[in-house]
Design an enzyme around this catalytic site. Structure first.
Site, PDB file in Angstrom:
ATOM      1  N   GLU A  44     -11.728 -26.296 -87.937  1.00 10.51           N
ATOM      2  CA  GLU A  44     -12.431 -25.041 -88.324  1.00 10.51           C
ATOM      3  C   GLU A  44     -10.916 -23.872 -88.386  1.00 10.51           C
ATOM      4  O   GLU A  44     -11.185 -23.374 -87.601  1.00 10.51           O
ATOM      5  CB  GLU A  44     -13.505 -25.070 -87.740  1.00 10.51           C
ATOM      6  N   ASP A  55     -20.045 -12.956 -86.729  1.00 11.63           N
ATOM      7  CA  ASP A  55     -19.908 -13.181 -85.247  1.00 11.63           C
ATOM      8  C   ASP A  55     -19.151 -12.366 -84.591  1.00 11.63           C
ATOM      9  O   ASP A  55     -19.931 -11.016 -85.143  1.00 11.63           O
ATOM     10  CB  ASP A  55     -17.872 -13.712 -85.944  1.00 11.63           C
TER      11      ASP A  55
END
EC number: 4.2.1.20
Length: 267
Positions: A44, A55
């Site tokens: 990724e 995040d």
């Protein structure tokens, strides 16, 4: 059949995430190759974004550093093009929607030309994703969709209908980051989801050691490790040590002493 589908026919997925451009694009290329050498079989590649709400602090800070060095979506595609000169393992572009929107309609074909196999847009719900889904399928890029513990059966049916390649199960609410254990409800949730889809399921958001990865693979078709690698790269881990770290976290690799790459614990 694209590279993601081919991978799941061979073995469970060991997925690694890194933020492109953190430490420079040359460093990112070196890290991608080191992870692949360490047994990672899907990568990724994160596009740095100014407001990465999904995040945790480790990846947020990596995005800030990458943006400060001027990293753009087109730079990320150049990085992937360079990686493709060395490896054919699947690559998923992990991004927020704004960079795609700003890049215009041609970005999907540019992604395909660079060697992207799948695209995961973390802040784009399936209910609003029709243009993105169409563009992905036209460019023959797998749209990777997210599911969570709170996803309803009705919504899961819609996600299953439109997703390709695999589904990404966010195993806990909140943001990315290192955790000590999998949630208690993980087995039950995975069994419920697998009863409703034929797509492979990988799980992430918190997996940070070999034991957790092995536990995840009892129910899932793959696992994702992200923050641990991003932190190690930020701390200046060498490419050889990054390869050994990747190997030490892989349940299918001969048992290695866990590499501890950090100068200090900040989790």
């Amino acid at each position: 059949m694209n590279r993601i589908e081919q991978q799941f026919k061979k073995s469970p997925a060991y997925v690694a995430y890194l933020t492109a451009g953190d430490g420079g694009l040359e460093r990112s290329l070196e890290s991608l190759l080191a992870l692949a050498k360490g047994g990672v079989n899907i990568l990724e590649v994160g596009v740095p974004f100014s407001d990465p709400v999904a995040d945790g602090p480790v990846i947020q800070e990596a995005s800030i550093r990458a943006l400060a060095q001027g990293t753009t979506l087109h730079d990320v595609l150049t990085l992937i093009t360079s990686f493709r000169q060395h490896s054919e393992i699947p690559i998923i572009l992990f991004t927020y929607f704004n960079p795609l929107l700003a890049a215009g309609d041609k970005i999907y074909q540019q992604m395909k030309s660079a060697g992207v196999d799948g695209c995961l847009v973390v802040d784009l719900p399936v209910e609003e994703a029709a243009p993105h889904l169409t563009a992905c399928k036209t460019a023959k890029i797998a749209p990777i969709l997210l599911i969570s513990p709170s996803t309803t059966q009705e919504r899961l049916k819609k996600i299953n209908e439109h997703g390709e390649g695999m589904l990404y199960y966010v195993c806990r609410p909140g943001t990315t980051g290192v955790r000590a254990t999998l949630p208690e409800n993980f087995p039950a949730k995975m069994n419920q989801i697998k009863s409703m889809t034929s797509l492979p399921i990988v799980t992430g958001f918190g997996i940070a050691n070999r034991k957790m990865a092995a536990q995840a693979l009892q129910y899932a078709d793959g696992f994702v490790i992200g923050s641990l690698f991003v932190k190690a790269i930020a701390e200046g881990i060498s490419k050889n040590a990054l390869t050994r770290l990747a190997q030490s976290l892989n349940p299918h690799y001969p048992n290695l002493r866990l590499i501890t790459p950090f100068r200090k614990k900040t989790f």
